[in-house]
Design a protein around this motif. Sequence first.
Motif, PDB file in Angstrom:
ATOM      1  N   LYS A 168      41.056  44.709  30.191  1.00  0.00           N
ATOM      2  CA  LYS A 168      41.544  45.737  31.105  1.00  0.00           C
ATOM      3  C   LYS A 168      42.277  45.052  32.254  1.00  0.00           C
ATOM      4  O   LYS A 168      41.791  44.990  33.385  1.00  0.00           O
ATOM      5  N   THR A 169      43.481  44.550  31.953  1.00  0.00           N
ATOM      6  CA  THR A 169      44.232  43.810  32.974  1.00  0.00           C
ATOM      7  C   THR A 169      44.512  44.675  34.204  1.00  0.00           C
ATOM      8  O   THR A 169      44.636  44.167  35.313  1.00  0.00           O
ATOM      9  N   VAL A 170      44.652  45.957  33.980  1.00  0.00           N
ATOM     10  CA  VAL A 170      44.649  46.917  35.079  1.00  0.00           C
ATOM     11  C   VAL A 170      43.412  47.787  34.854  1.00  0.00           C
ATOM     12  O   VAL A 170      43.320  48.481  33.854  1.00  0.00           O
ATOM     13  N   PRO A 171      42.406  47.670  35.732  1.00  0.00           N
ATOM     14  CA  PRO A 171      42.460  47.114  37.091  1.00  0.00           C
ATOM     15  C   PRO A 171      41.599  45.877  37.314  1.00  0.00           C
ATOM     16  O   PRO A 171      41.227  45.608  38.449  1.00  0.00           O
ATOM     17  N   PHE A 172      41.278  45.088  36.250  1.00  0.00           N
ATOM     18  CA  PHE A 172      40.260  44.050  36.425  1.00  0.00           C
ATOM     19  C   PHE A 172      40.735  42.623  36.165  1.00  0.00           C
ATOM     20  O   PHE A 172      39.919  41.719  36.047  1.00  0.00           O
ATOM     21  N   ASP A 173      42.039  42.399  36.111  1.00  0.00           N
ATOM     22  CA  ASP A 173      42.538  41.053  35.820  1.00  0.00           C
ATOM     23  C   ASP A 173      42.079  40.036  36.864  1.00  0.00           C
ATOM     24  O   ASP A 173      41.592  38.952  36.538  1.00  0.00           O
ATOM     25  N   THR A 174      42.201  40.383  38.146  1.00  0.00           N
ATOM     26  CA  THR A 174      41.803  39.466  39.218  1.00  0.00           C
ATOM     27  C   THR A 174      40.293  39.297  39.260  1.00  0.00           C
ATOM     28  O   THR A 174      39.786  38.201  39.527  1.00  0.00           O
ATOM     29  N   VAL A 175      39.547  40.361  38.992  1.00  0.00           N
ATOM     30  CA  VAL A 175      38.092  40.273  38.965  1.00  0.00           C
ATOM     31  C   VAL A 175      37.644  39.297  37.878  1.00  0.00           C
ATOM     32  O   VAL A 175      36.731  38.487  38.086  1.00  0.00           O
ATOM     33  N   ALA A 176      38.303  39.333  36.714  1.00  0.00           N
ATOM     34  CA  ALA A 176      37.981  38.399  35.641  1.00  0.00           C
ATOM     35  C   ALA A 176      38.227  36.954  36.080  1.00  0.00           C
ATOM     36  O   ALA A 176      37.453  36.046  35.752  1.00  0.00           O
ATOM     37  N   LYS A 177      39.284  36.724  36.850  1.00  0.00           N
ATOM     38  CA  LYS A 177      39.564  35.368  37.359  1.00  0.00           C
ATOM     39  C   LYS A 177      38.470  34.918  38.321  1.00  0.00           C
ATOM     40  O   LYS A 177      38.062  33.752  38.314  1.00  0.00           O
ATOM     41  N   ILE A 178      37.982  35.852  39.143  1.00  0.00           N
ATOM     42  CA  ILE A 178      36.936  35.510  40.105  1.00  0.00           C
ATOM     43  C   ILE A 178      35.627  35.187  39.392  1.00  0.00           C
ATOM     44  O   ILE A 178      34.871  34.311  39.834  1.00  0.00           O
ATOM     45  N   VAL A 179      35.357  35.870  38.297  1.00  0.00           N
ATOM     46  CA  VAL A 179      34.169  35.538  37.483  1.00  0.00           C
ATOM     47  C   VAL A 179      34.218  34.068  37.079  1.00  0.00           C
ATOM     48  O   VAL A 179      33.221  33.338  37.181  1.00  0.00           O
ATOM     49  N   LYS A 180      35.385  33.609  36.653  1.00  0.00           N
ATOM     50  CA  LYS A 180      35.535  32.203  36.242  1.00  0.00           C
ATOM     51  C   LYS A 180      35.445  31.270  37.446  1.00  0.00           C
ATOM     52  O   LYS A 180      34.793  30.219  37.371  1.00  0.00           O
ATOM     53  N   LEU A 181      36.097  31.630  38.550  1.00  0.00           N
ATOM     54  CA  LEU A 181      36.041  30.793  39.746  1.00  0.00           C
ATOM     55  C   LEU A 181      34.609  30.672  40.270  1.00  0.00           C
ATOM     56  O   LEU A 181      34.234  29.648  40.829  1.00  0.00           O
TER      57      LEU A 181
END
Length: 246
Positions: free
Chosen positions: A45-58
Motif C-alpha cells: 500500500k504505497t499510498v498511504p504507507f510507503d514512508t511508514v514501511a521505510k520507518i519500520v526498516k529504519l
Amino acid sequence: MKKLIFACAALLIFLNACKKDEYYRDGGLADPNFKGNMLQYLQAKTVPFDTVAKIVKLAGLESTFSNEDFTFFAPDDEVIKKTIGTIRTDGLNNFLFYSGKDTVKTLDQISPVIWRRYLQRYMFKGVNRLKDYQQIDFDVRSVYPGGLYYSLAGNISNIGVTYATANNIKYIGYRQLNLTYIPDASKPNDNWYINKVSSSDIKPTNGVVHALAYNDIVGGAFFGFNRNDFFSDVYFSGLAPSDPSK
C-alpha cells in the motif's frame, strides 16, 4: 396477472434487502485478509504507507512486522510528512532551524532508537479486532470509558469503539474504533490525543492492522502523537550526516 407481477417484484425487493443486510453483519462481506505479512502489506500500500514501511526498516523492526503477532494502529505517510515539515511549516525542521541546528534531509539521519521508540507507541500486544474493544462515548466517559492498554513503547493509551446515532437513536449506528494517546499516566483523563480509525480489522498473515484517519485527529497529527516529545528527542540526539545519494 398483475398480482403475480407485484408478488414477484416484492420477492425481488425482499431478496435484495437480505443481500444488503449481509454487509452489516460482523464487518460485512469485504475480505479483510491480506496474503502477506504486515510489512508486506505496508509496502504493497504505497499510498498511504510507503514512508511508514521505510520507518519500520529504519527502526530495526522488520522481523517483528514480518513474523510476530501484534496489533498495529498504522499512521499514514501524511503524519510523517507533517512531523518532519519544512523550515516554513510547523514541524521538526522549523524547530531545528530556529534552534540553530541542522535540518532533516533524509529519514535515516534520525536515530533508529528514536524511530523505534515512537513507532512502538502504535503497537500493542495481542491480535485485537474492533469487536474485542469496549465501547467509549467521549461525552460520557464515566459510563462508556473504553479500555486502557500499554503500548510496546510502555505508554498508556485508551482504545475504544464509538457507537453512532442513527434515526435519532443513540448507539445503534455504525461503529468506529479510536486510539487515544495519554501523555501523562498519572492523569489518565487529561490532555487526550484522539485518533479515529478509518479502516479496521485488516488481517495480514501476522497480527492485525487498524489504519488511522489522518484527517480526523484531535491533537495527534504528529508522529508519536506528542510532537514536543519527538522534537526534543531528535534535538538532543543530534542528526547523522545525510546520504547525498538519497
